[in-house]
Write a protein that holds these residues in place. Structure first.
Motif, PDB file in Angstrom:
ATOM      1  N   LYS A  30      -4.751   6.232  -1.821  1.00  0.00           N
ATOM      2  CA  LYS A  30      -4.971   6.140  -3.264  1.00  0.00           C
ATOM      3  C   LYS A  30      -5.751   4.867  -3.593  1.00  0.00           C
ATOM      4  O   LYS A  30      -6.718   4.904  -4.353  1.00  0.00           O
ATOM      5  N   LEU A  31      -5.355   3.759  -3.001  1.00  0.00           N
ATOM      6  CA  LEU A  31      -6.050   2.492  -3.207  1.00  0.00           C
ATOM      7  C   LEU A  31      -7.471   2.567  -2.656  1.00  0.00           C
ATOM      8  O   LEU A  31      -8.424   2.087  -3.275  1.00  0.00           O
ATOM      9  N   SER A  32      -7.628   3.178  -1.507  1.00  0.00           N
ATOM     10  CA  SER A  32      -8.938   3.337  -0.885  1.00  0.00           C
ATOM     11  C   SER A  32      -9.878   4.159  -1.766  1.00  0.00           C
ATOM     12  O   SER A  32     -11.053   3.824  -1.919  1.00  0.00           O
ATOM     13  N   LYS A  33      -9.348   5.241  -2.340  1.00  0.00           N
ATOM     14  CA  LYS A  33     -10.170   6.090  -3.227  1.00  0.00           C
ATOM     15  C   LYS A  33     -10.575   5.313  -4.474  1.00  0.00           C
ATOM     16  O   LYS A  33     -11.721   5.436  -4.957  1.00  0.00           O
ATOM     17  N   GLU A  34      -9.659   4.508  -5.023  1.00  0.00           N
ATOM     18  CA  GLU A  34      -9.972   3.729  -6.209  1.00  0.00           C
ATOM     19  C   GLU A  34     -11.057   2.696  -5.913  1.00  0.00           C
ATOM     20  O   GLU A  34     -11.969   2.502  -6.711  1.00  0.00           O
ATOM     21  N   LYS A  35     -10.965   2.047  -4.752  1.00  0.00           N
ATOM     22  CA  LYS A  35     -11.999   1.080  -4.355  1.00  0.00           C
ATOM     23  C   LYS A  35     -13.343   1.772  -4.191  1.00  0.00           C
ATOM     24  O   LYS A  35     -14.368   1.259  -4.609  1.00  0.00           O
ATOM     25  N   GLY A  36     -13.343   2.945  -3.562  1.00  0.00           N
ATOM     26  CA  GLY A  36     -14.583   3.700  -3.353  1.00  0.00           C
ATOM     27  C   GLY A  36     -15.211   4.116  -4.670  1.00  0.00           C
ATOM     28  O   GLY A  36     -16.429   4.071  -4.840  1.00  0.00           O
ATOM     29  N   ALA A  37     -14.392   4.521  -5.628  1.00  0.00           N
ATOM     30  CA  ALA A  37     -14.907   4.943  -6.923  1.00  0.00           C
ATOM     31  C   ALA A  37     -15.490   3.781  -7.706  1.00  0.00           C
ATOM     32  O   ALA A  37     -16.477   3.934  -8.417  1.00  0.00           O
ATOM     33  N   SER A  38     -14.869   2.605  -7.577  1.00  0.00           N
ATOM     34  CA  SER A  38     -15.367   1.443  -8.326  1.00  0.00           C
ATOM     35  C   SER A  38     -16.658   0.879  -7.736  1.00  0.00           C
ATOM     36  O   SER A  38     -17.396   0.183  -8.414  1.00  0.00           O
ATOM     37  N   GLU A  39     -16.924   1.181  -6.451  1.00  0.00           N
ATOM     38  CA  GLU A  39     -18.153   0.688  -5.809  1.00  0.00           C
ATOM     39  C   GLU A  39     -19.373   1.538  -6.142  1.00  0.00           C
ATOM     40  O   GLU A  39     -20.485   1.137  -5.872  1.00  0.00           O
ATOM     41  N   LYS A  40     -19.173   2.703  -6.694  1.00  0.00           N
ATOM     42  CA  LYS A  40     -20.308   3.592  -7.007  1.00  0.00           C
ATOM     43  C   LYS A  40     -21.030   3.184  -8.243  1.00  0.00           C
ATOM     44  O   LYS A  40     -20.680   2.615  -9.133  1.00  0.00           O
TER      45      LYS A  40
END
Length: 91
Positions: A81-91
């Motif tokens: 969940k944390l990994s997905k949130e980080k990935g989404a914020s980097e886009k």
């Protein structure tokens, strides 16, 4: 630690929902044991495959499998969940 407790609580809820809807009950689950969770994930996946092949009636297992996988990853110190949130914020 809060995230793992949250995931384990979700897993217990999904396990109960699945078991209550299923004609054949699943064996008890140990939410702190990765080996037990891996076995349960394989078992549920096989049951789902048999259900599709033989057109048997059993409850959908996607939410239960997702909850097991999430808990397994957290027990391995990886928070998807944390990994997905980080990935989404980097886009």
């Amino acid at each position: 630690m809060e995230r793992i407790r949250e995931a384990q609580a979700h897993l217990v809820k999904e396990f109960e929902i699945y078991n209550n809807a299923s004609a054949k009950k699943l064996p008890p689950i140990d939410i702190d044991c990765p080996e037990n969770l891996e076995t349960m994930l394989e078992f549920v996946t096989r049951r789902e495959s048999l259900k599709q092949a033989k057109k048997l009636s059993s409850p959908p297992a996607a939410k239960l499998k997702s909850a097991i996988a999430d808990t397994l990853l957290l027990l391995d110190n990886f928070d998807i969940k944390l990994s997905k949130e980080k990935g989404a914020s980097e886009k």
